[in-house]
Design a protein around this motif. Structure first.
Motif, mmCIF file in Angstrom:
data_model
loop_
_atom_site.group_PDB
_atom_site.id
_atom_site.type_symbol
_atom_site.label_atom_id
_atom_site.label_comp_id
_atom_site.label_asym_id
_atom_site.label_seq_id
_atom_site.Cartn_x
_atom_site.Cartn_y
_atom_site.Cartn_z
ATOM 1 N N TRP A 144 3.952 -9.839 13.747
ATOM 2 C CA TRP A 144 2.964 -8.923 13.209
ATOM 3 C C TRP A 144 3.339 -7.515 13.627
ATOM 4 C CZ3 TRP A 144 2.054 -12.007 17.417
ATOM 5 C CH2 TRP A 144 1.541 -11.421 18.565
ATOM 6 N N ILE A 145 2.721 -6.550 12.984
ATOM 7 C CA ILE A 145 3.069 -5.144 13.177
ATOM 8 C C ILE A 145 1.862 -4.403 13.724
ATOM 9 C CG2 ILE A 145 3.839 -3.033 12.021
ATOM 10 C CD1 ILE A 145 4.982 -4.902 9.819
ATOM 11 N N VAL A 146 2.123 -3.535 14.701
ATOM 12 C CA VAL A 146 1.071 -2.681 15.253
ATOM 13 C C VAL A 146 1.603 -1.261 15.375
ATOM 14 C CG1 VAL A 146 -0.077 -4.541 16.514
ATOM 15 C CG2 VAL A 146 1.682 -3.189 17.646
ATOM 16 N N ALA A 147 0.689 -0.315 15.455
ATOM 17 C CA ALA A 147 1.068 1.072 15.720
ATOM 18 C C ALA A 147 1.531 1.172 17.175
ATOM 19 C CB ALA A 147 -0.119 1.991 15.464
ATOM 20 N N PRO A 148 2.402 2.130 17.496
ATOM 21 C CA PRO A 148 2.976 2.192 18.842
ATOM 22 C C PRO A 148 1.975 2.441 19.958
ATOM 23 C CG PRO A 148 3.586 4.130 17.566
ATOM 24 C CD PRO A 148 2.910 3.179 16.626
ATOM 25 N N GLU A 149 0.795 2.980 19.658
ATOM 26 C CA GLU A 149 -0.179 3.236 20.719
ATOM 27 C C GLU A 149 -1.030 2.011 21.045
ATOM 28 O OE1 GLU A 149 -1.896 4.521 16.780
ATOM 29 O OE2 GLU A 149 -0.036 4.925 17.802
ATOM 30 N N ILE A 150 -0.880 0.935 20.308
ATOM 31 C CA ILE A 150 -1.727 -0.259 20.516
ATOM 32 C C ILE A 150 -1.279 -1.150 21.658
ATOM 33 C CG2 ILE A 150 -2.526 -2.392 19.417
ATOM 34 C CD1 ILE A 150 -3.070 -0.762 16.953
ATOM 35 N N PRO A 151 -0.019 -1.583 21.713
ATOM 36 C CA PRO A 151 0.329 -2.496 22.815
ATOM 37 C C PRO A 151 0.344 -1.784 24.155
ATOM 38 C CG PRO A 151 2.285 -1.999 21.519
ATOM 39 C CD PRO A 151 1.120 -1.336 20.841
ATOM 40 N N THR A 157 0.802 -1.224 0.000
ATOM 41 C CA THR A 157 0.000 0.000 0.000
ATOM 42 C C THR A 157 0.834 1.273 0.000
ATOM 43 O OG1 THR A 157 -0.069 0.114 2.407
ATOM 44 C CG2 THR A 157 -1.815 -1.177 1.312
ATOM 45 N N ARG A 158 2.111 1.142 0.281
ATOM 46 C CA ARG A 158 3.035 2.280 0.421
ATOM 47 C C ARG A 158 2.679 3.161 1.615
ATOM 48 N NH1 ARG A 158 7.174 0.243 -1.740
ATOM 49 N NH2 ARG A 158 7.886 1.281 -3.585
ATOM 50 N N ARG A 159 1.810 2.670 2.491
ATOM 51 C CA ARG A 159 1.446 3.396 3.711
ATOM 52 C C ARG A 159 2.582 3.262 4.711
ATOM 53 N NH1 ARG A 159 -1.725 1.180 8.219
ATOM 54 N NH2 ARG A 159 -1.952 2.904 9.641
ATOM 55 N N VAL A 160 2.966 4.382 5.316
ATOM 56 C CA VAL A 160 4.060 4.383 6.290
ATOM 57 C C VAL A 160 3.482 4.412 7.699
ATOM 58 C CG1 VAL A 160 6.038 5.666 7.185
ATOM 59 C CG2 VAL A 160 5.655 5.525 4.715
ATOM 60 N N ILE A 161 3.963 3.513 8.542
ATOM 61 C CA ILE A 161 3.614 3.521 9.964
ATOM 62 C C ILE A 161 4.846 4.027 10.701
ATOM 63 C CG2 ILE A 161 2.937 2.159 11.978
ATOM 64 C CD1 ILE A 161 1.717 0.111 10.052
ATOM 65 N N LYS A 162 4.735 5.200 11.303
ATOM 66 C CA LYS A 162 5.843 5.762 12.075
ATOM 67 C C LYS A 162 5.992 4.974 13.371
ATOM 68 C CE LYS A 162 7.513 9.418 10.556
ATOM 69 N NZ LYS A 162 8.819 9.386 9.911
ATOM 70 N N ASN A 163 7.198 4.620 13.709
ATOM 71 C CA ASN A 163 7.489 3.890 14.945
ATOM 72 C C ASN A 163 6.681 2.595 15.054
ATOM 73 O OD1 ASN A 163 9.120 6.062 15.590
ATOM 74 N ND2 ASN A 163 7.656 6.967 16.984
ATOM 75 N N ALA A 164 6.529 1.883 13.953
ATOM 76 C CA ALA A 164 5.807 0.614 13.970
ATOM 77 C C ALA A 164 6.465 -0.328 14.971
ATOM 78 C CB ALA A 164 5.816 -0.019 12.579
ATOM 79 N N VAL A 165 5.647 -1.100 15.653
ATOM 80 C CA VAL A 165 6.144 -2.050 16.653
ATOM 81 C C VAL A 165 5.933 -3.460 16.101
ATOM 82 C CG1 VAL A 165 5.897 -2.886 19.018
ATOM 83 C CG2 VAL A 165 5.615 -0.446 18.517
ATOM 84 N N PHE A 166 7.023 -4.201 15.996
ATOM 85 C CA PHE A 166 6.983 -5.576 15.514
ATOM 86 C C PHE A 166 6.870 -6.494 16.720
ATOM 87 C CE2 PHE A 166 8.687 -3.151 12.155
ATOM 88 C CZ PHE A 166 8.503 -3.837 10.973
ATOM 89 N N LEU A 167 5.832 -7.326 16.742
ATOM 90 C CA LEU A 167 5.577 -8.228 17.862
ATOM 91 C C LEU A 167 5.671 -9.675 17.399
ATOM 92 C CD1 LEU A 167 2.431 -6.494 19.394
ATOM 93 C CD2 LEU A 167 4.816 -6.205 20.071
ATOM 94 N N ARG A 168 6.039 -10.552 18.324
ATOM 95 C CA ARG A 168 6.091 -11.987 18.045
ATOM 96 C C ARG A 168 5.641 -12.716 19.305
ATOM 97 N NH1 ARG A 168 11.224 -14.046 15.203
ATOM 98 N NH2 ARG A 168 10.096 -12.966 13.595
ATOM 99 N N PRO A 169 4.910 -13.816 19.147
ATOM 100 C CA PRO A 169 4.510 -14.573 20.335
ATOM 101 C C PRO A 169 5.737 -15.104 21.075
ATOM 102 C CG PRO A 169 3.512 -15.506 18.339
ATOM 103 C CD PRO A 169 4.460 -14.441 17.913
#
Length: 74
Positions: free
Chosen positions: A61-68, A42-54
């Motif tokens: 998977w990737i989430v925005a920094p305000e989610i976790p 999509t070429r959408r940029v997520i600033k400070n994306a947080v990569f999470l793993r079980p």
């Protein structure tokens, strides 16, 4: 010892190796990285994306920094 985040505007508890809760998946995960991420589809940029793993491994998977949230905030 936790390594400080490369991004000054992230909370102190959000660092590589931190155990967090992702409410969107209702699961705990380990922070793998935080960085700017551009979705190649999509070429959408997520600033400070947080990569999470079980914990114990699995698909990242990737989430925005305000989610976790810190696990102790539950």
């Amino acid at each position: 010892m936790p390594r400080p985040s490369a991004h000054e505007n992230l909370p102190d508890w959000l660092y590589e190796g931190a155990r967090v809760h992702d409410p969107g998946r209702d699961t705990e995960a380990i922070v793998q990285a935080d960085c700017d991420f551009e979705d190649p589809a999509t070429r959408r940029v997520i600033k400070n994306a947080v990569f999470l793993r079980p914990e114990g491994g699995g698909r990242e998977w990737i989430v925005a920094p305000e989610i976790p949230h810190p696990t102790d905030a539950l």
